[in-house]
Write a protein that holds these residues in place. Structure first.
Motif, short mmCIF file in Angstrom:
data_model
loop_
_atom_site.label_atom_id
_atom_site.label_comp_id
_atom_site.label_asym_id
_atom_site.label_seq_id
_atom_site.Cartn_x
_atom_site.Cartn_y
_atom_site.Cartn_z
N GLU A 153 0.85 -1.19 0.00
CA GLU A 153 0.00 0.00 0.00
C GLU A 153 0.89 1.23 0.00
N LYS A 154 0.59 2.18 -0.85
CA LYS A 154 1.41 3.39 -0.92
C LYS A 154 1.00 4.38 0.17
N LYS A 156 -1.90 6.67 -0.44
CA LYS A 156 -3.27 6.16 -0.31
C LYS A 156 -4.08 7.09 0.58
N ASP A 169 6.07 2.73 -0.38
CA ASP A 169 5.23 1.84 0.40
C ASP A 169 5.00 2.41 1.80
N LYS A 178 -0.10 4.90 9.19
CA LYS A 178 -0.89 3.88 8.51
C LYS A 178 -2.12 3.49 9.33
N GLU A 198 -6.04 4.66 8.64
CA GLU A 198 -6.92 3.55 8.30
C GLU A 198 -8.17 3.62 9.17
#
Length: 478
Positions: A37-38, A41, A93, A366, A370
Motif C-alpha cells: 500500500e502506498k 493512499k 510503500d 498507517k 486507516e
C-alpha cells in the motif's frame, strides 16, 4: 529513454528523466514494498509536508537564508503538487524503516525537480537541490512529526460531520418511536419498560458527544515542532526561521499554527496521535455497541427479540431460505474491531520511541488514517442502508412490555420489596402478567392495576412518581 544523473551521499544513479522523484526515492523503492500500500493512499501527509515546504521556503527567503528566486520556484512547485496532479510521483510503500526519511525526501525531490525545471527548463539538482534548498532548516525528525499532527485536522473535519449525521438519523428514529413502549433489558434479562424512542435518543446523544470530542482535538493539530530539526536544539535552522515559518504557514492555512511549548518533549513524545486514536476508537466502539443492540433487537424474526425490523439487504444463508442477516450492523462492528487493533499498534509505536525521537511514524500514520478512513466511510452506509429503514414492531413491543415480570417493581415501590417478590413469584408460577397476578392475589383493584401497572405510565418519570405517591397516600402507606 532519456535519463539524468543524480547524486547523494552513497554515490550517483541514472534516473529516467520522465520521473520527478529522484535518487533517494529510487533507492528506498528497492528495499521496501512489503505492505503493498502506498503512503499516498491517505494523501494527508503529503499535503501537509508540501504546505510546510512552501512555508519553509518563504520563511528562509524572508530571513535572507534563501534567494527569493529559488524560494518562489519552490513555492510554485509546492502549489503544483497540492493540486494532486503529481500524486503518481509518490510511489513509496506505507511501511518503511528510517522514520519516513524517505517520504520527506520523496517530497523534497519532487518539489526540487519541479522547481529546477521551472527555472532552467530541465529536471536535476543544479539550480534547486532537494536537501540544500527544499529541506533548508529542516530535519525529517521535526517535519514528519509536525506533518503528522498537521494532517490530522482534515480527517477530523471529515469525521465530525458524519457523526452529526448519525446523531440526526438516530434522533429521527427517536422521534418516530417516541410512543413505542417496550421492555427494558439489563444483563439481557427483563427490566422495567422504556420507549424505543428513549433508547434511540440515547444513541443520538452518544453520537453528538463523539462529534464534539472529535472537534475538540482540532486546535492541538496546529501545535508543531518545526524548528527543532534533528534533536530539538534547532541546529541547522537560521536565526528567525522558526518565527517566520509559523507566520507563513498560518497565513497559508488560515489557522493559528504555532510551536509546541517544549521542543524536546515534542521530539520525544508523539502522544497526540495516541490521544486522537483513542477518540476515534471510542466513537467506533460506541457505534459498534449500538450496532450490536440493533442486531439483538431485530433478532428472530420469530424466535428472537423481534422488537424492530432492519432493512433486508441480502440473503443471509446459502441453505436456509428466508434468513436475512444484519449485515450493516456487522460491518460496523468489523470496523470497530479493526480500529481497536489499530489503536493497540499506535500505542505500541508511541511506547517504543527511544531517546530523542520516535522512528515509528509509518506505524502511527498507517493505522491512524486507516481508522479514520474506515469509520468515516462506514457511517453514511450505516445511515442510508440500515438506520433510515428501521421499523418498530409495535404490537410485539406492547405485548412484552405488558407481560414482563419486571412490572413487579411497581409493587415493590408501593407496598415494599417483600410484597414485590411475592407478586413476582406468583406471576412466574402461574404464567400471568403482573397486572393479572395482583388481581388474583387481591393486592390491587382493576382500576389501580390499570393505572399503576400501565407500561406507558412507567416510561414517564414525573407522571409515574406522582401516581405512585398519590396511591400510597390514599392507602395510608406514606
Amino acid at each position: 529513454m532519456a535519463t539524468r544523473i543524480e547524486r547523494d551521499c552513497l554515490g550517483e544513479m541514472e534516473i529516467p528523466d520522465d520521473l520527478y522523484y529522484g535518487i533517494q526515492t529510487t533507492r528506498v523503492m528497492g528495499v521496501s514494498g512489503v505492505l503493498g500500500e502506498k503512503v499516498i493512499k491517505y494523501p494527508y501527509l503529503h499535503r501537509a509536508l508540501t504546505q510546510m515546504k512552501k512555508a519553509a521556503a518563504l520563511a528562509n527567503a524572508e530571513i535572507g537564508a534563501l534567494s527569493p528566486e529559488i524560494a518562489q520556484a519552490i513555492a510554485w512547485a509546492c502549489d503544483q503538487v497540492l493540486t494532486g496532479k503529481y500524486d503518481d510521483q509518490f510511489p513509496l510503500d506505507m511501511f518503511q524503516g528510517g522514520g519516513y526519511t524517505c517520504v520527506n525526501m520523496n517530497i523534497n525531490e519532487v518539489v526540487g525537480n519541479l522547481a529546477n525545471e521551472h527555472l532552467t527548463g530541465h529536471k536535476g539538482q543544479d539550480k534547486v537541490h532537494p536537501n540544500t534548498h527544499v529541506n533548508m532548516g529542516q530535519s525529517t525528525n521535526d517535519v514528519v512529526t509536525s506533518a503528522e499532527h498537521l494532517c490530522i485536522y482534515p480527517a477530523l473535519d471529515l469525521l465530525a460531520p458524519e457523526l452529526d449525521k448519525l446523531a440526526d438519523a438516530f434522533q429521527g428514529k427517536a422521534d418516530e418511536f417516541a410512543d413505542v413502549v417496550k421492555v427494558g433489558r439489563t444483563c439481557l434479562q427483563d427490566a422495567v419498560p422504556l420507549t424505543l424512542g428513549q433508547e434511540f435518543g440515547g444513541y443520538a446523544e452518544f453520537c453528538r458527544r463523539q462529534a464534539a470530542n472529535i472537534r475538540g482535538l482540532r486546535d492541538e493539530c496546529f501545535e508543531l515542532i518545526v524548528g527543532a530539526t534533528a534533536v530539538g536544539t534547532g541546529m541547522g535552522a537560521a536565526p528567525g526561521y522558526q518565527e517566520a515559518f509559523y507566520k507563513h504557514l498560518s497565513a497559508q492555512l488560515g489557522e493559528n499554527v504555532r510551536s509546541t511549548k517544549n521542543l524536546f518533549d515534542g521530539m520525544q513524545n508523539d502522544d497526540f496521535c495516541v490521544k486522537v486514536s483513542a477518540a476515534v476508537k471510542q466513537a467506533a466502539c460506541g457505534i459498534s455497541k449500538i450496532a450490536k443492540d440493533l442486531r439483538i433487537m431485530s433478532s428472530g424474526p420469530r424466535a428472537g427479540f423481534g422488537e424492530i425490523t432492519l432493512p433486508s439487504l441480502s440473503p443471509g444463508s446459502s441453505i436456509m431460505p428466508g434468513k436475512i442477516n444484519p449485515i450493516l450492523p456487522e460491518l460496523v462492528s468489523q470496523v470497530a474491531q479493526q480500529t481497536c487493533g489499530n489503536d493497540v499498534v499506535i500505542s505500541m509505536a508511541f511506547e517504543q520511541g527511544e531517546l530523542e525521537i520516535s522512528v515509528w511514524a509509518p506505524t502511527l500514520y498507517k493505522n491512524l488514517f486507516e481508522s479514520f478512513d474506515l469509520l468515516t466511510k462506514v457511517i453514511p452506509l450505516f445511515i442510508e442502508k440500515c438506520i433510515n429503514g428501521i421499523e418498530a414492531n409495535r404490537e410485539r413491543c406492547r405485548k412484552e412490555a405488558r407481560e414482563t415480570i419486571a412490572l413487579s417493581t411497581v409493587v415493590a415501590a408501593t407496598l415494599g420489596y417483600p410484597e414485590g417478590v411475592k407478586v413476582s413469584h406468583y406471576a412466574q408460577e402461574h404464567n400471568l402478567a403482573v397486572a393479572d397476578a395482583v388481581l388474583e392475589m387481591g393486592i390491587m383493584t382493576k382500576e389501580e392495576a390499570d393505572l399503576l401497572l400501565d407500561p406507558a405510565l412507567l416510561v414517564d418519570p414525573a407522571r409515574m412518581s406522582e401516581a405512585i405517591a398519590k396511591w400510597k397516600k390514599q392507602k395510608g402507606k406514606l
